[in-house]
Motif scaffolding. Structure first.
Motif, PDB file in Angstrom:
ATOM      1  N   MET A  31      28.292  34.683  45.653  1.00  0.00           N
ATOM      2  CA  MET A  31      28.220  36.106  45.923  1.00  0.00           C
ATOM      3  C   MET A  31      26.787  36.491  46.325  1.00  0.00           C
ATOM      4  O   MET A  31      25.829  35.977  45.748  1.00  0.00           O
ATOM      5  CB  MET A  31      28.648  36.852  44.648  1.00  0.00           C
ATOM      6  CG  MET A  31      29.257  38.211  44.885  1.00  0.00           C
ATOM      7  SD  MET A  31      30.040  38.854  43.373  1.00  0.00           S
ATOM      8  CE  MET A  31      31.670  38.119  43.464  1.00  0.00           C
TER       9      MET A  31
ATOM     10  N   HIS B  35      25.202  42.605  48.714  1.00  0.00           N
ATOM     11  CA  HIS B  35      26.487  43.212  49.024  1.00  0.00           C
ATOM     12  C   HIS B  35      27.490  42.986  47.901  1.00  0.00           C
ATOM     13  O   HIS B  35      28.656  42.695  48.149  1.00  0.00           O
ATOM     14  CB  HIS B  35      27.034  42.646  50.337  1.00  0.00           C
ATOM     15  CG  HIS B  35      26.297  43.138  51.545  1.00  0.00           C
ATOM     16  ND1 HIS B  35      25.020  42.717  51.855  1.00  0.00           N
ATOM     17  CD2 HIS B  35      26.626  44.038  52.507  1.00  0.00           C
ATOM     18  CE1 HIS B  35      24.610  43.323  52.954  1.00  0.00           C
ATOM     19  NE2 HIS B  35      25.562  44.134  53.378  1.00  0.00           N
ATOM     20  N   ALA B  36      27.026  43.086  46.671  1.00  0.00           N
ATOM     21  CA  ALA B  36      27.910  42.879  45.527  1.00  0.00           C
ATOM     22  C   ALA B  36      27.884  44.116  44.645  1.00  0.00           C
ATOM     23  O   ALA B  36      26.874  44.822  44.584  1.00  0.00           O
ATOM     24  CB  ALA B  36      27.460  41.664  44.722  1.00  0.00           C
ATOM     25  N   LEU B  37      28.973  44.389  43.972  1.00  0.00           N
ATOM     26  CA  LEU B  37      29.015  45.527  43.052  1.00  0.00           C
ATOM     27  C   LEU B  37      28.505  45.084  41.679  1.00  0.00           C
ATOM     28  O   LEU B  37      29.262  44.977  40.714  1.00  0.00           O
ATOM     29  CB  LEU B  37      30.440  46.085  42.960  1.00  0.00           C
ATOM     30  CG  LEU B  37      30.508  47.546  42.469  1.00  0.00           C
ATOM     31  CD1 LEU B  37      30.057  48.490  43.578  1.00  0.00           C
ATOM     32  CD2 LEU B  37      31.920  47.919  42.038  1.00  0.00           C
TER      33      LEU B  37
ATOM     34  N   PRO C 169      25.630  46.557  39.776  1.00  0.00           N
ATOM     35  CA  PRO C 169      24.575  47.580  39.727  1.00  0.00           C
ATOM     36  C   PRO C 169      23.719  47.441  38.474  1.00  0.00           C
ATOM     37  O   PRO C 169      23.980  48.055  37.437  1.00  0.00           O
ATOM     38  CB  PRO C 169      25.373  48.885  39.705  1.00  0.00           C
ATOM     39  CG  PRO C 169      26.678  48.529  39.038  1.00  0.00           C
ATOM     40  CD  PRO C 169      26.925  47.061  39.314  1.00  0.00           C
TER      41      PRO C 169
ATOM     42  N   ARG D 116      31.415  49.265  33.583  1.00  0.00           N
ATOM     43  CA  ARG D 116      31.122  50.698  33.607  1.00  0.00           C
ATOM     44  C   ARG D 116      32.231  51.389  32.821  1.00  0.00           C
ATOM     45  O   ARG D 116      33.400  51.028  32.948  1.00  0.00           O
ATOM     46  CB  ARG D 116      31.131  51.239  35.052  1.00  0.00           C
ATOM     47  CG  ARG D 116      29.848  50.975  35.840  1.00  0.00           C
ATOM     48  CD  ARG D 116      28.716  51.908  35.442  1.00  0.00           C
ATOM     49  NE  ARG D 116      27.418  51.463  35.919  1.00  0.00           N
ATOM     50  CZ  ARG D 116      26.823  51.910  37.021  1.00  0.00           C
ATOM     51  NH1 ARG D 116      27.418  52.799  37.784  1.00  0.00           N
ATOM     52  NH2 ARG D 116      25.639  51.462  37.372  1.00  0.00           N
TER      53      ARG D 116
ATOM     54  N   ALA E 221      35.787  49.590  33.141  1.00  0.00           N
ATOM     55  CA  ALA E 221      36.089  48.780  34.320  1.00  0.00           C
ATOM     56  C   ALA E 221      35.179  47.566  34.263  1.00  0.00           C
ATOM     57  O   ALA E 221      33.981  47.695  33.974  1.00  0.00           O
ATOM     58  CB  ALA E 221      35.841  49.578  35.593  1.00  0.00           C
ATOM     59  N   TRP E 222      35.749  46.406  34.532  1.00  0.00           N
ATOM     60  CA  TRP E 222      34.984  45.158  34.552  1.00  0.00           C
ATOM     61  C   TRP E 222      34.545  44.885  35.979  1.00  0.00           C
ATOM     62  O   TRP E 222      35.378  44.566  36.832  1.00  0.00           O
ATOM     63  CB  TRP E 222      35.843  44.018  33.981  1.00  0.00           C
ATOM     64  CG  TRP E 222      36.126  44.248  32.532  1.00  0.00           C
ATOM     65  CD1 TRP E 222      37.054  45.102  32.009  1.00  0.00           C
ATOM     66  CD2 TRP E 222      35.438  43.677  31.426  1.00  0.00           C
ATOM     67  NE1 TRP E 222      36.985  45.086  30.634  1.00  0.00           N
ATOM     68  CE2 TRP E 222      36.010  44.223  30.242  1.00  0.00           C
ATOM     69  CE3 TRP E 222      34.397  42.740  31.299  1.00  0.00           C
ATOM     70  CZ2 TRP E 222      35.561  43.863  28.971  1.00  0.00           C
ATOM     71  CZ3 TRP E 222      33.969  42.389  30.025  1.00  0.00           C
ATOM     72  CH2 TRP E 222      34.544  42.948  28.874  1.00  0.00           C
ATOM     73  N   LEU E 223      33.256  45.047  36.241  1.00  0.00           N
ATOM     74  CA  LEU E 223      32.727  44.815  37.582  1.00  0.00           C
ATOM     75  C   LEU E 223      32.665  43.297  37.829  1.00  0.00           C
ATOM     76  O   LEU E 223      32.859  42.508  36.906  1.00  0.00           O
ATOM     77  CB  LEU E 223      31.358  45.492  37.699  1.00  0.00           C
ATOM     78  CG  LEU E 223      31.385  46.995  37.363  1.00  0.00           C
ATOM     79  CD1 LEU E 223      30.016  47.627  37.619  1.00  0.00           C
ATOM     80  CD2 LEU E 223      32.458  47.736  38.145  1.00  0.00           C
ATOM     81  N   PRO E 224      32.430  42.888  39.091  1.00  0.00           N
ATOM     82  CA  PRO E 224      32.595  41.463  39.422  1.00  0.00           C
ATOM     83  C   PRO E 224      31.929  40.473  38.457  1.00  0.00           C
ATOM     84  O   PRO E 224      32.552  39.479  38.061  1.00  0.00           O
ATOM     85  CB  PRO E 224      32.024  41.382  40.835  1.00  0.00           C
ATOM     86  CG  PRO E 224      32.374  42.718  41.432  1.00  0.00           C
ATOM     87  CD  PRO E 224      32.159  43.705  40.302  1.00  0.00           C
TER      88      PRO E 224
ATOM     89  N   TRP F 166      33.753  40.600  35.084  1.00  0.00           N
ATOM     90  CA  TRP F 166      35.093  40.028  35.217  1.00  0.00           C
ATOM     91  C   TRP F 166      35.039  38.506  35.214  1.00  0.00           C
ATOM     92  O   TRP F 166      35.903  37.841  34.632  1.00  0.00           O
ATOM     93  CB  TRP F 166      35.757  40.569  36.493  1.00  0.00           C
ATOM     94  CG  TRP F 166      37.050  39.910  36.806  1.00  0.00           C
ATOM     95  CD1 TRP F 166      37.366  39.215  37.934  1.00  0.00           C
ATOM     96  CD2 TRP F 166      38.229  39.884  35.980  1.00  0.00           C
ATOM     97  NE1 TRP F 166      38.657  38.748  37.857  1.00  0.00           N
ATOM     98  CE2 TRP F 166      39.209  39.136  36.670  1.00  0.00           C
ATOM     99  CE3 TRP F 166      38.537  40.394  34.719  1.00  0.00           C
ATOM    100  CZ2 TRP F 166      40.478  38.903  36.140  1.00  0.00           C
ATOM    101  CZ3 TRP F 166      39.798  40.152  34.190  1.00  0.00           C
ATOM    102  CH2 TRP F 166      40.752  39.429  34.898  1.00  0.00           C
TER     103      TRP F 166
ATOM    104  N   LEU G  86      34.794  37.422  31.633  1.00  0.00           N
ATOM    105  CA  LEU G  86      36.086  37.598  30.963  1.00  0.00           C
ATOM    106  C   LEU G  86      37.071  36.497  31.389  1.00  0.00           C
ATOM    107  O   LEU G  86      37.837  35.982  30.574  1.00  0.00           O
ATOM    108  CB  LEU G  86      36.636  38.976  31.343  1.00  0.00           C
ATOM    109  CG  LEU G  86      37.587  39.667  30.393  1.00  0.00           C
ATOM    110  CD1 LEU G  86      37.019  39.787  29.001  1.00  0.00           C
ATOM    111  CD2 LEU G  86      37.928  41.063  30.933  1.00  0.00           C
ATOM    112  N   GLN G  87      37.030  36.132  32.653  1.00  0.00           N
ATOM    113  CA  GLN G  87      37.898  35.062  33.154  1.00  0.00           C
ATOM    114  C   GLN G  87      37.509  33.717  32.552  1.00  0.00           C
ATOM    115  O   GLN G  87      38.376  32.904  32.217  1.00  0.00           O
ATOM    116  CB  GLN G  87      37.779  34.943  34.690  1.00  0.00           C
ATOM    117  CG  GLN G  87      38.457  36.044  35.448  1.00  0.00           C
ATOM    118  CD  GLN G  87      39.910  35.708  35.703  1.00  0.00           C
ATOM    119  OE1 GLN G  87      40.684  35.531  34.768  1.00  0.00           O
ATOM    120  NE2 GLN G  87      40.290  35.621  36.956  1.00  0.00           N
TER     121      GLN G  87
END
Lengths: 436, 436
Positions: B1, B5-7, B9, B33, B41-44, B47, B50-51
């Motif tokens: 990534m 250009h990745a979410l 923040p 967030r 919400a689990w941002l990239p 996430w 968590l995975q």
């Protein structure tokens, strides 16, 4: 997995409530059980199918440059009031009040939430474009849920959202997802035809539905069968070349394909008669370009190159993951049961031990089972051979490995390919070489 | 990534609402967030963590012989009326009414549903034992959600359920899960100590909590530090040998470990003073044996060997998957940020291009990035070196690969190990050989 100790409750009888093939077969093959109207538990075999589909969807989203994340199932009503959809959405939205009397809802889609997250996280045009997606359970309170997972209430969806600085960029994102969808459905063993579509409650002015032909489909569709000959997995369209993506879009638009709402008799007449396909179709995905429909009212702006503010252009892109399980079965079954495409089958093979308790059969079956390391189902139940054959056909494993006392004594097994009915008499090693 | 250009923040400032380290760092590192009170919400990047945790939990459940499935998030109130828990459960249960005025609830746990599924699918004692599990979002309407994902409302949990024909079998299942848990937490980089616990609203008469020591823990705990020396990943306890499992259980019981509710001063005094550990603990999992608490009232019987009916013995086994993200950070961070264990890190390495736009740096950074095939984060932002170092430390990648103009000209990079601060000056090939 050993079938004797697995929660895979196959049924001999067809459940009365099931009206279509996929619903009947999903219940009979022990893939799911309904736990409330339109709400299903995914039993181990069904869950493996859902995982396989999710994996393929995920791989193709990642390949297209989308970032995976996960948004929650519950959302605040306030977010939906900002876009104006809270009141516009009908009784299909499941509205919830928590212990503090705050209004929540079970998300049917996530345009508002992703716009809210993006506006708090993205400050500059330099950070765009971005495509974000998640695979999450959604809820739509259907007045009359039916057809099993095809029209359930709690359903699994992949939804992606794109953010671009301008219309041209948004079109590129739209086309990236178009290519990702064509590749995804092909890997799932489906021929899904993209058709120009109405945009409905999502809004916007460009949309394609991806439709699989099946007699139980919810809409009438018309398309040029030549489109089916394309191989998008092997195609040379590249994600990082906008002109490639434009060529793909032109190619799709060059072939006639429409749902009944968009059907145009005059253009249809121009398709050679032998190539006209007409029938019922199941929608398995839809993509939308809707510009600033959400970024405008939700005041999502980013700094532009010269101190200007830019309101990003957006699109959204859905795939019905749980619905796909039903759609694949509708497209691939026979009288005896499901015929899974290799890519989504819960097990690559079933090992049918026809004489459980007989030393040679047990040894051979266990040897095979160990080699598959979790990818095979071992039918070690104390059942007649006929029941094992019937259940294996019903469950639809791509391969059956039949271990009978006579052939086992000679160190041989019989392989049956579910899709074609072909049979092969092979040594243990040759059988393994063929399947692993 | 590509970080540009990745979410993801990242925040320089500490958000005012965050009281504990994990909450602060999860917000600052751009992992999550909040979208509503206690809902995230689990941002990239979050996430991916968590995975990774889910994957390890899944692998160890599978290894222990449990079958994965997936139950829905919403349940009918009727099921909970059968067990008597619908009225017993307090305001933490989120109660929902659908468009047909039917009572639903967002599942906080699944004992009733799994018992209902089992009674409709399992007919004979020959099909037992079975252990089933799923990893699904749950909801607990906390009156005052806090500490980020540690005490959220919508949370991800792995819950497993065992069915056995008798008490002896149920104990074996309990111990299988005990071993699976010890292996799981160790692979996650945690030392989780099993402690005898009260059973609470689940019920039953045997339960262990798995507790990680951290100053922000919710309960006071006492244990013998010798227990920490065991290596359960490498241990020789076998799942298919009940005497091995009994030995494991005895070993655990042989070491003093208790929460304050179960604390016994007399036994505590017998632990050598140097080995006494006392402090705050975070619960990351709990296992229960509760016999026929659900199978009895829900009338789940299977045919026994001689025409008798047997009411199966049950247990349930939970791991707080989303909570673990917080717990791991509480156990592994410093002033500069998170220190991810290798097994759960969102990215194995961050590649810090210190001179974006300079040809040699760009080439080297891109070459490295391509080799990692998705497992690395490329910091290609137009930012000062200091900001990149700070963000990499904050995000906690196990390795940083620093591409600066001087070393790049010589085809070399600097490696930094986040956990120890060690630095290595290496050629490109040596750096790759070290990390891949």
């Amino acid at each position: 997995m050993r079938l004797s100790h697995a929660l895979i409750p196959t049924l001999k009888q067809t459940p009365a409530e099931a009206q279509i093939a996929s619903h009947r077969l999903m219940l009979r093959a022990g893939l799911v059980r309904q736990t409330a109207a339109g709400i299903y538990a995914w039993l181990p075999a069904g869950w493996r199918v859902l995982q396989n589909i999710s994996r393929i969807v995920r791989e193709e989203q990642d390949r297209a440059g989308a970032q995976e994340m996960l948004m929650p199932t519950l959302q605040t009503a306030d977010l939906w009031r900002e876009s104006g959809r809270y009141d516009a959405y009908g009784p299909e939205m499941l509205r919830i009040r928590d212990r503090h009397e705050r209004d929540l809802l079970y998300g049917p889609t996530n345009e508002e939430m992703i716009t809210d997250l993006a506006r708090s996280a993205i400050q500059s045009y330099r950070e765009l474009p971005q495509i974000l997606y998640h695979i999450q359970w959604k809820f739509r309170d259907e007045v009359r849920p039916r057809f099993g997972v095809m029209r359930g209430r709690e359903f699994l969806m992949k939804d992606a959202y794109s953010f671009d600085v301008d219309y041209e960029g948004a079109l590129v994102s739209y086309r990236r997802m178009m290519l990702a969808y064509l590749r995804t459905f092909q890997r799932l063993g489906l021929r899904a035809i993209p058709m120009l579509a109405d945009t409905g409650p999502i809004g916007g002015d460009l949309s394609h539905e991806f439709i699989v032909l099946a007699p139980t489909g919810e809409s009438q569709v018309f398309y040029d069968s030549d489109f089916e000959t394309f191989d998008f997995e092997k195609s040379e369209f590249r994600y990082d070349d906008p002109s490639d993506l434009e060529r793909l879009h032109a190619l799709i638009n060059g072939y006639y394909a429409a749902t009944s709402e968009k059907h145009d008799e005059a253009r249809w007449e121009q398709v050679p008669a032998a190539r006209r396909r007409e029938g019922r179709g199941i929608e398995v995905g839809q993509i939308f370009y809707f510009g600033r429909k959400y970024s405008d009212p939700m005041k999502f702006g980013v700094a532009g190159p010269n101190g200007t503010m830019i309101t990003p252009e957006m699109g959204s892109y859905g795939i019905g993951v749980s619905r796909l399980v039903g759609a694949i079965i509708e497209a691939s079954h026979d009288e005896a049961g499901i015929i899974w495409p290799d890519s989504v089958a819960p097990f690559r093979a079933a090992i049918l031990n026809l004489r459980v308790g007989e030393a040679t059969c047990d040894h051979l079956a266990e040897t095979l089972y160990a080699k598959f390391a979790g990818a095979a189902l071992l039918d070690d139940r104390d059942e007649r051979a006929g029941a094992k054959f019937a259940d294996a056909d019903l469950m639809g494993h791509p391969w059956q490995i039949i271990v009978g006392p006579k052939s086992a004594a000679a160190g041989r097994v019989e392989l049956k390919r579910r899709g074609t009915g072909e049979r092969f008499d092979l040594s243990l090693d040759d059988a393994l070489a063929r399947l692993l």
